[in-house]
Structure formats: C-alpha cells, structure tokens
Scaffold this motif. Structure first.
Motif, PDB file in Angstrom:
ATOM      1  N   GLU A 162      -9.154  -0.015  -4.416  1.00 26.75           N
ATOM      2  CA  GLU A 162      -8.017  -0.319  -3.613  1.00 26.75           C
ATOM      3  C   GLU A 162      -7.821  -0.051  -1.665  1.00 26.75           C
ATOM      4  O   GLU A 162      -7.501  -0.699  -1.281  1.00 26.75           O
ATOM      5  N   LEU A 190     -10.844   9.918  11.546  1.00 23.93           N
ATOM      6  CA  LEU A 190     -11.021   8.365  10.435  1.00 23.93           C
ATOM      7  C   LEU A 190     -10.618   9.258   8.840  1.00 23.93           C
ATOM      8  O   LEU A 190     -11.468   9.516   8.708  1.00 23.93           O
ATOM      9  N   GLU A 191     -10.182   8.494   8.436  1.00 22.31           N
ATOM     10  CA  GLU A 191     -10.149   9.152   7.115  1.00 22.31           C
ATOM     11  C   GLU A 191      -8.704   7.426   6.055  1.00 22.31           C
ATOM     12  O   GLU A 191      -8.622   7.139   6.788  1.00 22.31           O
ATOM     13  N   LEU A 192     -10.014   7.470   5.087  1.00 21.90           N
ATOM     14  CA  LEU A 192      -9.013   6.670   4.170  1.00 21.90           C
ATOM     15  C   LEU A 192      -7.659   7.035   3.378  1.00 21.90           C
ATOM     16  O   LEU A 192      -8.185   8.322   3.032  1.00 21.90           O
ATOM     17  N   TYR A 193      -7.361   6.310   2.966  1.00 18.31           N
ATOM     18  CA  TYR A 193      -5.804   6.793   1.506  1.00 18.31           C
ATOM     19  C   TYR A 193      -6.587   7.962   0.414  1.00 18.31           C
ATOM     20  O   TYR A 193      -7.680   6.920  -0.039  1.00 18.31           O
ATOM     21  N   THR A 250      -5.836   6.542  11.956  1.00 19.07           N
ATOM     22  CA  THR A 250      -7.197   4.914  13.008  1.00 19.07           C
ATOM     23  C   THR A 250      -7.444   4.791  11.694  1.00 19.07           C
ATOM     24  O   THR A 250      -7.614   3.429  12.938  1.00 19.07           O
ATOM     25  N   ALA A 251      -7.803   4.614  10.929  1.00 18.34           N
ATOM     26  CA  ALA A 251      -8.131   3.208   9.744  1.00 18.34           C
ATOM     27  C   ALA A 251      -6.971   2.191  10.548  1.00 18.34           C
ATOM     28  O   ALA A 251      -7.455   1.038  10.506  1.00 18.34           O
ATOM     29  N   LYS A 311       0.698  -1.442  -0.357  1.00 17.89           N
ATOM     30  CA  LYS A 311      -0.114  -0.060   0.004  1.00 17.89           C
ATOM     31  C   LYS A 311       0.842   1.189  -0.288  1.00 17.89           C
ATOM     32  O   LYS A 311       0.744   2.413  -0.723  1.00 17.89           O
ATOM     33  N   GLY A 313     -16.534  -2.149  14.249  1.00 20.18           N
ATOM     34  CA  GLY A 313     -15.781  -1.528  13.051  1.00 20.18           C
ATOM     35  C   GLY A 313     -16.303   0.095  13.702  1.00 20.18           C
ATOM     36  O   GLY A 313     -16.853   0.174  14.396  1.00 20.18           O
ATOM     37  N   LEU A 314     -15.250   0.637  12.918  1.00 23.63           N
ATOM     38  CA  LEU A 314     -15.512   2.323  13.619  1.00 23.63           C
ATOM     39  C   LEU A 314     -15.493   3.562  11.955  1.00 23.63           C
ATOM     40  O   LEU A 314     -15.013   3.207  11.159  1.00 23.63           O
ATOM     41  N   MET A 371      -6.814   0.253  13.400  1.00 23.89           N
ATOM     42  CA  MET A 371      -7.977  -0.389  13.388  1.00 23.89           C
ATOM     43  C   MET A 371      -8.431  -1.375  13.131  1.00 23.89           C
ATOM     44  O   MET A 371      -8.480  -2.552  13.652  1.00 23.89           O
ATOM     45  N   ALA A 372      -7.374  -1.551  12.073  1.00 26.01           N
ATOM     46  CA  ALA A 372      -6.933  -3.097  11.498  1.00 26.01           C
ATOM     47  C   ALA A 372      -6.358  -3.590  11.635  1.00 26.01           C
ATOM     48  O   ALA A 372      -6.328  -5.127  11.645  1.00 26.01           O
ATOM     49  N   THR A 391      -3.075  12.978   8.252  1.00 30.11           N
ATOM     50  CA  THR A 391      -3.782  12.900   6.932  1.00 30.11           C
ATOM     51  C   THR A 391      -4.814  11.673   7.660  1.00 30.11           C
ATOM     52  O   THR A 391      -6.179  12.468   6.975  1.00 30.11           O
ATOM     53  N   GLY A 392      -4.729  11.209   9.356  1.00 27.56           N
ATOM     54  CA  GLY A 392      -5.856  10.890  10.236  1.00 27.56           C
ATOM     55  C   GLY A 392      -6.089   9.387   9.471  1.00 27.56           C
ATOM     56  O   GLY A 392      -6.719   8.419  10.138  1.00 27.56           O
ATOM     57  N   THR A 393      -5.957   9.280   8.372  1.00 32.92           N
ATOM     58  CA  THR A 393      -5.282   7.600   8.126  1.00 32.92           C
ATOM     59  C   THR A 393      -4.605   6.820   9.145  1.00 32.92           C
ATOM     60  O   THR A 393      -5.286   5.525   9.090  1.00 32.92           O
ATOM     61  N   GLU A 399      -9.754  -2.940  -0.646  1.00 34.15           N
ATOM     62  CA  GLU A 399      -8.230  -3.909  -1.043  1.00 34.15           C
ATOM     63  C   GLU A 399      -7.424  -4.275   0.172  1.00 34.15           C
ATOM     64  O   GLU A 399      -7.265  -5.414   0.580  1.00 34.15           O
ATOM     65  N   PHE A 400      -6.830  -2.741   0.135  1.00 31.34           N
ATOM     66  CA  PHE A 400      -6.069  -2.945   1.219  1.00 31.34           C
ATOM     67  C   PHE A 400      -6.735  -3.648   2.219  1.00 31.34           C
ATOM     68  O   PHE A 400      -5.660  -4.340   3.470  1.00 31.34           O
ATOM     69  N   PHE A 401      -7.833  -3.045   3.310  1.00 37.88           N
ATOM     70  CA  PHE A 401      -8.510  -2.889   4.684  1.00 37.88           C
ATOM     71  C   PHE A 401      -8.271  -4.641   4.735  1.00 37.88           C
ATOM     72  O   PHE A 401      -7.845  -5.003   5.256  1.00 37.88           O
ATOM     73  N   TYR A 433     -16.117   0.843   4.849  1.00 42.33           N
ATOM     74  CA  TYR A 433     -14.648   0.685   5.594  1.00 42.33           C
ATOM     75  C   TYR A 433     -14.904  -0.270   6.903  1.00 42.33           C
ATOM     76  O   TYR A 433     -14.192  -1.249   7.183  1.00 42.33           O
ATOM     77  N   ILE A 473       0.929   4.046  -3.099  1.00 40.42           N
ATOM     78  CA  ILE A 473       1.140   6.110  -2.257  1.00 40.42           C
ATOM     79  C   ILE A 473       1.885   6.672  -2.771  1.00 40.42           C
ATOM     80  O   ILE A 473       1.970   7.689  -3.446  1.00 40.42           O
TER      81      ILE A 473
END
Lengths: 128, 226, 205, 221
Positions: C96, C86-89, B87-88, B17, C80-81, B91-92, B83-85, C99-101, C146, B21
C-alpha cells in the motif's frame, strides 16, 4: 508553482474577495423598516428618528415616544429605563426589539451622536 | 488548465491514503466526536427539556463545530511530522496536491461529524427548523469553510512543534467572519428570517470558502517547504 | 555536461549558528560523492538542501539532467532519498505504501512490479504486513524500495546501512553499484567501508 | 537628535492647541477634542499593520531576515497604536455613551484585530529557529490580514454602529471645522513622525541584536 498559476490564483482571490465585499454588505445589514419588522417574530433593529416632543413617561422605568422610519411610517415605541438625553437631537435612533400588538417593544434604544466636526455655535460667532 | 486537474488527481491519492489510515486508527474522528457529543449532552442536560432561544442555539451549534474542528484537524499534519513520514511525502508530492488532499480529508471528517452532530443537536435541544433546505446549505458551507481555513493553519501548527491549543489561538481571528456569518444564517434558517437574507448569507459563506482555499493554495508551499 | 549536480557557494545558518559556508562542488554523471564530517557538522542538512527539503541561507543547487537545469518541481522525479529520519506509513502495508507513492508520483502501478521491488530489497512475502510490525532493519530495506520506485537518476543516502544486517549491507552494495552505472549517488557517512565507494569526497565542518 | 527635538516641540504644540486653540465640537462638546489623538492613532495602527503585511509578502519573495524584523516591528508598533486608539476610544465612549465598553461593532472589530496580532506574537514565540519563524509568521500575517478589510471597513459600516463618522457617509464629504482641521492634520503629521522615529529606533536595535547574536556564536565556536 509557476508565475502563471500564481497570477490566475491571485485574480481568483480578488474575485472572491469582491464577492464577500458585495454580499457581506447585504448579509450583515441588520436595519429593517417597521413594515419588515411586523412580518417577523424575531428581534430586529429598526433605524429611524424620534418625532420631537412625543416623549412620555409611562411609569418609573418605562417611556414611550413616536419614531419615524425611512419609509415615513410612524410607530409608538415602548422602551425600558431612562430615555437618553439626546434622543431628539440625535442623527438617528435605533430601536432593538420586536412588535407587541400595535406598539414596538424595544429592549434597547441606541442613539447616534451627530458627527459634525464643527465648532459649537456661540451667538457671537454666528454673527460673523 | 491541465495542472489543476493533476493537482486534484494527486490530492485524491493523498486523501485516499489518509482515509485508509483513519479507518484503521479512528484517532481523529473519535477525538472530534467525543468532544462534540460531550458538549452537546452537557448543554442539553443543563437546559433540561426547555427550548432555548434561536440566538443561543445558533451560536451554540457553531461553537461546538468550531471547537471540535480545533480538537482534531491539526492531527493529520502533526502525525506526518511526528512519525517522520513528512519527509517521504515531501520528496514525492508537490505542495498544492498535499494541501488539496489534506483539505479534502478534513472536509470529509468534518462533514461526517456534522452528519452525526446536527441530528443529535436538533433532537437534544428540541429545535424546529423553519427553512430546512437553507439550514442544510448553511451547515455544509460553514463546515467547508472551517476546513478550508484551518487546514493551512494546522500545517503551520505542526511546523511550530504542535504546541497545545496553538491552533485555536491562530484560527479564531481568521475564522471569525465565517462564524459570524454562519451564526446569523443559522439563526435566520431556524427562526424564520427573510429568504433573501439567508441567500446573501449563503453567498458570503460561498465566497469566504473561495478566499480560504485559494489563499491557502497560494501560501501553502511556503509552509510546506520550510 | 548532460547530467550533473552542481553546488554553488552554499551556506546554511541554523538558529543563528553557522553550519557551513561557501560550499561549491560538482558531481559528474556516473560517480559517487561521499560527504564526510563529524556529528553536527551539517551532513544531514546538506543532503536536505540538495533535495530541496530545507532552504539554503545563501547559494544554490543546480541539478542538470539531459542538459536541462531542473526546476524544484521537476526534481521530485529525479531524486530518491534514504535517510534515518524518513519513515513510511506504519498503518499501511508495504504494498500500500508503494502504491500510494506511485499514485502521488503519477506512475503506473502494478502488484507485479511491487512484488519484484520488494523481493529485490529482501522483503519477499512480507508485502501485505503492516509496516509498524516491521523490525528497524526491514523498515530500512523498505526505504530502498520507496527510493527506487520511480527509478531516479540521483540517489541520496544518509548513513545507508543503519540497522542493516550482513545481507542488508550486500543489498546496499548492489544498489550503489547499480546506481553508479546509470546515474549519481551522493551519500553521507563516516563508515570507512562506505567511504571507499566515493569517486570524490567532501568534508564538512 | 535635531528631528527628535522638532518632534517633541511639534507634539507639545499639538497638545496645547487641542485644548486652547481648537473649538469644542457640536453635539460632542469638550469630548470632541479626543479626535486629535484617537483618529491619528487608529490610522497609524492600520497603516503599520498594512506595512507589516507588505513586509511579510516581501519576506516570502526574498527570504531576507531583515524584512522579517521589519514585519515584526510594524506589527508591534501597530499593536501599540491600536491599544492607544482602543483606550482613547473607551474613554470617549464612557463620556458619550455612558459605558467604557459596550461591544459596539467598532469595538468588536478592534478587539479582533488585537487578537489577530496577539496570535501572531504567540506563533512567533512558539518557534525558536529564526528562518522557520519568519516564514510561518509571514504566512500567518498574510492570511490573517485577509480578514482585516472585513473587520475594519465592512463590519463597522454595515452593523448598526454608534461610532461617529469622520467622513459623512450620506453625502460622501469630509466635514470639519477649519481650526479643528488644522490641529487634526498637525496631530496626524506628528503621529506619523512619532511612528517613523519609533520604527527607526526599533529597527536599529533589532539589527544590532541579530548581529550580536551572530558574533557571539562565532566566538563560542
């Protein structure tokens, strides 16, 4: 992380740590003998002792003395500046430099003070 | 021994990933390359066609690699934080795969930097290598070590608010043994040291890498889950 | 209880400031907990502690699934949050990202499944756009994709309808209703319509 | 109060004895007297740094801010004693080697040791939140301490060093004149007492400050 994983990792850490300890000892040991110094063109550090009474002044800022290394090989060492006062009393002498023909040309002479933490011997005390 | 495999597998997903990027933004790599090339060209210009002593060039190579690494390696964590990613991701993913993924990413970046910088270094500074194989091994192990120790420090810096130049301050004392050993080994490989001497330097570098990665794996969860 | 979330004597201090002390509550299966409180009362911090993102100063959170108390590592698969922070890429496309998560969570991943999930959250046909080209409402919708990707037992929502239009609010409504049937929802909000979902409410501060 | 007075008398006695009772050293002459101050300071510095690392490990296990304060105080005291050892070493070096500073491996390694903890304090000052600061600083202290064995024990022994050895490396013995040993051990005990006292005062102060900050927040609402 479970406790089991941690124990395994700590053991691994110890193994690598001991590895560093063992190899750094060799890797960083920068003393060589005159024989080894002859084999390379690089500047090296030779450890040995000065042979008593061999100091000669070449000119104003160069001097020469004989130095014996740990193999017993005796080589003429040429160095710049003033000879250290305690050159012949020193526990060991380190010459940093490289070979120039038959002589060892030293950029720097380091002298290790004797590290006996004993009282200076005065005649009166010697008799006791 | 199933768990380390799972860590590596998840780590590879994170590595993939980050590379994806990086290919799209080229931020980290260009920062590193610009730094390294600027320094090299300046020094080469100053020397002006002469050949410097092996002692100097060996130190120079590692100074360039160290400061380039410091210029770019914090980026991967700081970007997640800004960017706040983060937290995401938290969680994973477990902390250990995150460390491994980021470590692999930093290794990839630094190795590709070395692939570019080292040939340039040899050409611009007129260097002849006496022990080429040993030289390659020193560069590889040294680069791995830079990445290994600075990845967790980069994570610390990103949690400390990404203050300017904090990474350099934190990394220097930790990386010093690595730098000292790598410089001695490079000097030996460039200037014709004894083969045995180079071999024990290489072993030291290898063990340093081991200590850096294992200690980081042990400590990373405390940084990641603040 | 087979499935529940139990909060025991939880306290949190932030920069030596007391956020909340001695919070104890239990959320049973198939119910919704709404956390209320003025701004700065620590709602977000409370949810972060539930997720294991922030350590508590004292006390603990126990999540029980099938009669087993989960370890912090096992929690990841069951939570699940969705929160504003929280932001995604942005440099990846929506597909994508999913798929990554999925890979990080070691789940099987298929484009088909991603398409269905994106259609469910109302992002049909936008799966191959970069996330940084999305509007803030679309990003919020993607966060639901997500959060639902690994079909968690517990859904934690902070201000669930931020940035959403009417259709988006309807989506959140269906998500909460569906989740209540199969698990637990814990959400922090001050919107009266959302507070109405709560089987129980708790006020912080 | 009683112990502080005893400590004051004890240290004064050590200082007087180091000049009047202790003989001068073979080879080093009067300069050898500095061993009474230099070596205990260095030992206490290493011991305090070791304690700081143990406190950091303890903090990561138990999450008690008290342990973080202990780590901080130990790191600070370690740095104070490390500076004392560096300064006394430099003074001695001026007499014995002719220069205050000549990058002998011992001097290099102590500089890096000071840099590690300087970086530790920089990191602490960069983070406002107490819990986050405690955590990150603890991780850094442990990581950085991994290089300390290299700096303190390996580097000075394998590089060509001019630093005198207290323990004779060749025949692995601890050689010291008996009168000298008495004063040296007395000084070591005095330094340890000094360290314990300073540690105690600092810890009480830090605990009070933390409690006061908490109270103030409560009154402010």
């Amino acid at each position: 992380m479970k406790k089991y994983d941690k124990v395994v990792l700590v053991l691994l850490l110890l193994v690598f740590g001991v590895g560093i300890f063992m190899t750094a000892r060799n890797a960083l040991s920068t003393y060589v003998t005159f024989a080894e110094a002859k084999a390379t063109t690089r500047a090296v550090q030779v450890k040995g002792s000065a042979v008593a009474g061999t100091l000669e002044e070449l000119d104003d800022d160069r001097y020469v003395f004989l130095m014996e290394d740990s193999n017993g090989e005796v080589v003429r060492v040429v160095a710049g500046g003033q000879a250290p006062d305690n050159l012949f009393e020193a526990e060991s002498v380190v010459a940093k430099g490289k070979y120039d023909g038959e002589d060892f040309l030293a950029q720097n002479i380091l002298v290790k003070c004797p590290s006996k933490y004993e009282a200076e011997e005065h005649p009166a005390e010697v008799q006791k | 021994m199933i768990k380390p495999l799972r860590w590596v597998k998840q780590g590879l997903a994170i590595w993939r990933k980050d590379l994806q990027i990086e290919f799209r933004t080229r931020y980290t790599y260009s920062a590193l390359v610009m730094f390294a090339v600027t320094t090299l060209v300046t020094v080469s210009f100053a020397i002006g066609g002469f050949t410097a002593d092996v002692e100097i060039t060996a130190a120079l190579l590692w100074i360039i690699l160290f400061f380039s690494a410091m210029a770019g390696l914090a980026r991967t964590f700081v970007a997640e934080e800004e960017t706040g990613t983060v937290t995401a991701l938290k969680m994973a993913a477990q902390p250990e795969p995150v460390y491994l993924g980021k470590y692999l990413f930093n290794v990839t970046i630094l190795c590709s930097l070395a692939l570019l910088v080292v040939p340039l270094f040899i050409m611009l500074l007129n260097i002849s290598i006496v022990l080429p194989l040993a030289f390659c091994a020193v560069v590889l192990l040294g680069t791995l070590g830079l990445a290994g120790a600075s990845t967790i420090l980069a994570a610390i810096v990103s949690k400390a608010g990404a203050k300017n130049s904090l990474l350099t301050v934190l990394a220097f004392p930790v990386l010093l043994p690595l730098l000292i050993t790598a410089i001695s080994a490079t000097r030996a490989a460039l200037g014709g040291g004894l083969a045995a001497e180079v071999r024990s330097h290489l072993l030291t570098l290898f063990f340093y890498n081991g200590v850096a990665v294992v200690a980081s794996l042990l400590l990373f969860e405390y940084v990641w889950n603040e | 209880m087979l499935n529940q979330v139990a909060v025991k004597n939880l306290s949190k201090f932030y920069q030596q400031r007391k956020l909340f002390t001695d919070v104890s509550l239990t959320v049973p299966d198939q119910s919704v907990l709404v956390v209320l409180g003025p701004n700065g009362a620590g709602k977000t911090t409370f949810l972060r502690i539930l997720c294991g993102l922030t350590p508590a100063t004292a006390g603990k959170v126990e999540i029980t699934i099938n009669g087993q108390i989960l370890t912090p590592e096992e929690r990841r698969a069951q939570l699940g949050l969705v929160t504003p922070e929280l932001e995604l890429y942005g440099e990846l496309t929506a597909v994508e990202n999913l798929e990554f998560f999925a890979r990080v969570r070691e789940l099987p991943f298929s484009r088909q499944q991603a398409r269905e999930l994106l259609e469910f959250v109302g992002l049909k046909g936008r799966g191959h756009d970069f996330v940084h080209t999305y509007s803030s409402g679309m990003k919020q919708r993607l966060k639901y994709a997500y959060a639902l990707l690994h079909q968690p037992h517990i859904l934690i929502l902070d201000e669930p309808t931020t940035n959403l239009d009417e259709a988006g609010v309807a989506l959140v409504d269906s998500v909460i209703r569906r989740q209540r049937e199969r698990g637990i929802v814990i959400m922090a909000t001050n919107e009266p319509e959302e507070v109405a979902y709560g089987d129980q409410t708790f006020t912080l501060g | 109060m009683f112990w502080q007075i005893i400590l004051g008398i004890w240290m004064s006695a050590v200082i007087v004895a180091s000049f009047l009772y202790m003989p001068s050293t073979q080879g080093l002459g009067e300069m050898g007297r500095i061993i009474v101050y230099h070596v205990p300071a260095a030992w206490i510095a290493v011991a305090a740094y070791l304690m700081a690392m143990l406190n950091s490990l303890g903090y990561l296990r138990q999450n008690k801010l008290q342990l973080d304060r202990q780590a901080q105080i130990n790191a600070e005291l370690g740095t104070v004693f490390c500076l004392l050892a560096t300064v006394t070493g430099a003074i001695w070096s001026r007499g014995a080697w002719g220069q205050y500073w000549n990058w002998d491996p011992r001097q290099t390694s102590i500089t890096v040791l000071l840099m590690i903890y300087a970086a530790y304090f920089v990191l602490r000052s960069a983070i406002p939140d107490a819990e986050r600061r405690a955590r990150l600083a603890a991780v850094y202290a442990i990581l950085a301490f991994l290089t300390v064995p290299f700096l303190v024990f390996i580097a000075p022994r394998v590089y060509v060093s001019l630093h005198p050895d207290l323990i004779n490396v060749q025949n692995r013995s601890f050689a010291m004149d008996r009168k000298m040993l008495v004063v040296f051990l007395a000084s070591l005990l005095g330094f340890t007492g000094l360290y314990a006292w300073m540690y105690n005062v600092q810890l009480r102060l830090e605990n009070l400050l933390a409690a006061a900050a908490m109270k103030r927040r409560e009154y402010d609402g």
